[in-house]
Design an enzyme around this catalytic site. Structure first.
Site, short mmCIF file in Angstrom:
data_model
loop_
_atom_site.label_atom_id
_atom_site.label_comp_id
_atom_site.label_asym_id
_atom_site.label_seq_id
_atom_site.Cartn_x
_atom_site.Cartn_y
_atom_site.Cartn_z
N ASP A 26 12.19 47.19 -58.48
CA ASP A 26 12.40 48.46 -57.77
C ASP A 26 12.20 49.56 -58.81
O ASP A 26 11.07 49.94 -59.08
CB ASP A 26 13.80 48.45 -57.13
CG ASP A 26 14.08 49.67 -56.28
OD1 ASP A 26 13.44 50.70 -56.49
OD2 ASP A 26 14.96 49.60 -55.40
N ASP A 63 11.63 55.47 -59.60
CA ASP A 63 12.07 54.82 -58.36
C ASP A 63 11.17 55.23 -57.21
O ASP A 63 11.38 56.30 -56.61
CB ASP A 63 13.53 55.23 -58.07
CG ASP A 63 14.10 54.55 -56.84
OD1 ASP A 63 13.42 53.69 -56.27
OD2 ASP A 63 15.24 54.88 -56.47
N GLU A 100 12.18 51.68 -47.91
CA GLU A 100 13.34 51.06 -48.56
C GLU A 100 14.45 52.08 -48.73
O GLU A 100 15.62 51.78 -48.56
CB GLU A 100 12.92 50.51 -49.93
CG GLU A 100 14.01 49.68 -50.63
CD GLU A 100 14.89 50.48 -51.57
OE1 GLU A 100 15.75 49.87 -52.22
OE2 GLU A 100 14.71 51.72 -51.69
N GLU A 101 14.05 53.31 -49.07
CA GLU A 101 15.05 54.33 -49.36
C GLU A 101 15.96 54.61 -48.17
O GLU A 101 17.14 54.91 -48.32
CB GLU A 101 14.38 55.63 -49.83
CG GLU A 101 13.65 55.52 -51.16
CD GLU A 101 14.58 55.25 -52.33
OE1 GLU A 101 15.79 55.06 -52.13
OE2 GLU A 101 14.07 55.20 -53.48
N HIS A 114 16.52 60.00 -57.56
CA HIS A 114 16.41 60.56 -56.20
C HIS A 114 16.32 62.09 -56.16
O HIS A 114 16.61 62.71 -55.14
CB HIS A 114 17.56 60.08 -55.32
CG HIS A 114 17.44 58.63 -54.94
ND1 HIS A 114 18.29 58.01 -54.06
CD2 HIS A 114 16.56 57.67 -55.33
CE1 HIS A 114 17.95 56.73 -53.93
NE2 HIS A 114 16.90 56.50 -54.69
N HIS A 133 9.30 48.25 -53.38
CA HIS A 133 9.05 49.27 -52.36
C HIS A 133 8.14 50.35 -52.91
O HIS A 133 7.95 50.49 -54.11
CB HIS A 133 10.35 49.81 -51.77
CG HIS A 133 11.13 50.78 -52.60
ND1 HIS A 133 10.99 52.14 -52.48
CD2 HIS A 133 12.12 50.59 -53.51
CE1 HIS A 133 11.87 52.74 -53.28
NE2 HIS A 133 12.56 51.84 -53.93
ZN LIG Z 1 14.14 52.26 -55.21
#
Ligand SMILES: [Zn+2]
Length: 709
Positions: A434, A369, A406-407, A528, A359
């Site tokens: 990922d 990420d 995707e998140e 995140h 992603h």
């Molecule tokens: Zn990810």
């Protein structure tokens, strides 16, 4: 989205008979499963391996992480164009494919806490801030929020629910702590955040505060950013609280692709609730800076053992001592997202697809990420492009995919999979990355039929630490002190099973495409948060981008080898052994729970029939004899034979009978989920019915595989 820590390793992993042909880890292999004569392929691979470049990968990473690029934003569109440009430069036939999907973006988030006298204890969210970080003051950084959170304005007393697992909520119930009308304060870790919110909602909570406890990814682990890699005091973990274990993708279109021309009448319009398939309560993620005053003021019983986190005072479960006011204003709109698909047509079997994907969207900058995955994939594409320019063509069609959203819930990949169900019946494998790089520790998960394939590929790729990726990987195994020549089955490097939390889920668990997921892990406390940026990455994860190069090479070789194999390199004997071990474990578990009247014998016999079919076919694969077309068709169709058209109980989108994300864990895999979850629920009738389903799919898989003889 994926978080490696949550992966559960397979309990029983045996090596396949194929491995006995040679000792593992001895440099470039002479014989490789899938090839009659590997020497021609070895030359192609050598040329490929020379191309992926650490410095170029670092440049991709810098460009991809220059701005926050959440799904459906202009900056996300720019990254799609960058990826498309690189795909085209390599010679891939490239398209940017839009979907229109329901996404929430936050308009306002507020958290205020008051003590019993109405004195304000905190007001947040406190901005994410550390002494020195280049990215933190960008106005395009989205305020911390949860994808799929409800909107509202609620005030209530607080109950601390530890990790928000089923056993944590049961423990509160046993202590007569009622959650109705309360706000659950839950720490991140162990299970998927959507499960925490689901259980809190079931127990009557009107709101959830999710926080990162320093014990789980902060100062208890080591130095915090910007000194070290762990979560600083103000760092917040955003993330989706979608009920992913029910179905991923656009919440309005389960099983249907949200193409631009899909009429609104074909979408579910009453978003909130959706029969309990999506969260309806508010949830807000906060830092431990903001959680600490709430936890500190909380009265009630002292927490049970294991519930105390890393903050320097004694935790209490509440309620009492503190009231919290939450405001969450979420702007739900159908928004356009963009997948980028680059195709390279196969010369011999153009209808057979080999798909690699990662992603592209990030909550903020997303250096690890997922931009590390995108940077690595772009260098794999660079390598494939160099081969193309020398006149090489793959036998099977290769697709490189850059997924969006995707998140928010694996949306770009799920909508694409739902659009291509017929082509996916002929798709040979899906290779996911990922969080490609957060450190130096290589790891992988895979369906059992591809575990030996992944090991094989890593035997051909050099490690930045010296030797091969395989050798370094094996050094970190519990059995690494054994000499290679003395390896016995079970000693080889372990690989995880396929749960969820990344884009392989629609491929494997909805469409039945054999899948793998690779990464290079390490201490990663900025997941995140704003701080998962280029500065954190270069100071902590991979200063010289050599692990991006490593993942580019492994992902590229997986793709090339699968696309060019004479015989598809699937090892169903290992699959059969693992399934037998799952059935045995479920049987023991049922007996322990007093459900010994359940009849496991038909499933055990079916697993044995599948095993003998697999052993026969393994022999054919090794000799590459017989009718290759017939053999390959059988090998390709066997994984899909594990699909059950009606899906799992209460979650029809999940059709794979051997693996699913746990209904109450969310990320980690549950094996034979229909059977095991019925046993866990003490539902004998459902368990018996699911054993019949399992028996049926095992027999179908055995027949499918035997057709290759
Ligand atoms: Zn990810």
């Amino acid at each position: 989205m994926k978080f490696n820590t949550f992966r559960v390793l397979a309990l029983m992993v045996f090596t396949s008979p194929c491995i006995l042909l040679r000792s593992p880890g001895q440099g470039a292999p002479q014989s490789v499963l899938g090839f009659r004569n590997f020497s021609a392929q070895a030359k192609i691979e050598e040329k490929f391996l020379a191309v992926p470049d650490a410095k170029l990968a670092g440049e991709h990473l810098k460009i991809l992480t220059a701005e926050p690029h959440m799904a459906a934003t202009p900056e996300d569109r720019s990254t799609a164009e960058y990826v498309a440009q690189k795909f085209r430069a390599a010679g891939l036939d490239t398209e940017i494919i839009p979907y229109r999907v329901l996404l929430n973006q936050p308009k306002a988030i507020r958290v205020e806490a008051y003590d019993a006298n109405g004195v304000r204890l905190m007001s947040g969210p406190t901005p994410e801030h550390v002494g020195n970080d280049a990215g933190q003051d960008n106005p395009r950084v989205v305020m911390p929020f949860n994808g799929s959170s409800g909107s509202g304005d609620v005030t209530g007393e607080v109950v601390y629910a530890n990790y928000g697992r089923l056993e944590d909520f049961n423990r509160l119930a046993a202590q007569h702590v009622d959650l109705h009308g309360k706000i659950a304060l839950i720490r991140y870790g162990v299970n998927f955040r959507g499960v925490k919110v689901y259980l809190a909602e079931q127990r009557g909570a009107v709101g959830v505060l999710l926080y990162s406890d320093p014990q789980d990814d902060g100062y208890f682990k080591g130095d915090v950013y910007p000194i070290g890699p762990w979560r600083p005091e103000t760092g917040i973990q955003r993330g989706s609280v979608q009920f992913l274990f029910r179905y991923p993708g656009d919440p309005e279109t389960p099983g249907v692709s949200s193409t631009l021309n899909l009429p609104d009448s074909a979408r579910i319009n009453d978003y909130v609730g959706l029969d309990g398939d999506q969260p309806s309560i508010i949830s807000i993620p906060i830092s431990y800076h903001d959680a600490a005053p709430i936890l500190h003021a909380l009265k009630g019983a002292t927490v049970p053992s294991g519930w105390q986190g890393g903050l320097p005072f004694s935790y209490h479960i509440g309620p009492g001592g503190v009231r919290v006011h939450l405001v969450s204003e979420q702007d739900y709109q159908r928004r356009v997202i963009w997948d980028v698909i680059g195709t390279l047509k196969g010369s011999e079997y153009p209808d057979e697809w080999v798909v690699a994907g990662n992603h592209r969207d990030a909550w903020v900058y997303g250096a690890a990420d997922p931009s590390s995955g995108t940077a690595a994939m772009l260098e794999a594409v660079h390598g494939v492009g160099a081969l193309l320019k020398q006149g090489w063509r793959p036998k099977r069609t290769i697709l490189f995919c850059s997924w969006d959203a995707e998140e928010e819930g694996l949306i770009g990949s799920t909508e694409w999979v739902e659009q291509h169900s017929s082509e996916l019946e002929r798709t040979v494998a899906y290779f996911n990355v990922d969080v490609a790089v957060a450190g130096s520790d290589f790891g992988a998960s895979a369906v059992p039929s591809l575990k030996e394939f992944v090991r094989d590929v890593t035997r051909s790729v050099p490690s930045p630490l010296g030797g091969t990726v395989y050798q370094q990987w094996r050094l970190r195994q519990p059995t690494s002190n054994k000499p290679l020549s003395n390896l016995i089955p079970g000693d080889d490097v372990r690989m995880g099973d396929m749960g969820s939390g990344s884009d392989f889920t629609p491929f494997l668990q909805h469409a039945g495409v054999p899948s793998t997921d690779i990464s290079s892990g390490g201490p990663y406390g900025v997941y995140h948060s704003t701080f998962d940026d280029y500065q954190w990455y270069t100071e902590n994860a991979d200063p010289h981008f050599v692990y991006l190069q490593e993942i580019a090479r492994v992902l590229g070789l997986e793709t090339l080898r699968m696309a060019d194999a004479d015989v598809l390199p699937f090892d169903y004997a290992t699959y059969a052994r693992e399934i037998s071990s799952y059935v045995n474990r479920a049987k023991r578990n049922a007996a322990e729970l007093g459900m010994s009247s359940l009849d496991f014998e038909p499933a055990e016999k079916a697993a044995a029939r599948f095993s003998s079919a697999a052993l026969k076919v393994n022999t054919l694969e090794l000799s590459a004899s017989g009718n290759l077309l017939k053999l390959n068709t059988a090998l390709r169709n066997t994984e899909a034979a594990f699909l059950w058209p009606n899906g799992l109980p209460n979650r029809p989108w999940y059709r794979h009978i051997i693996y699913a994300p746990g209904e109450l864990t969310g990320y980690s895999a549950v094996d034979i989920p229909g059977v095991n979850e019925a046993i866990d629920a003490r539902n004998s009738g459902l368990a018996a019915a699911q054993l019949t389903v399992l028996t049926t799919v095992l027999d179908r898989a055995a027949q499918t595989l035997s057709a290759g003889e």
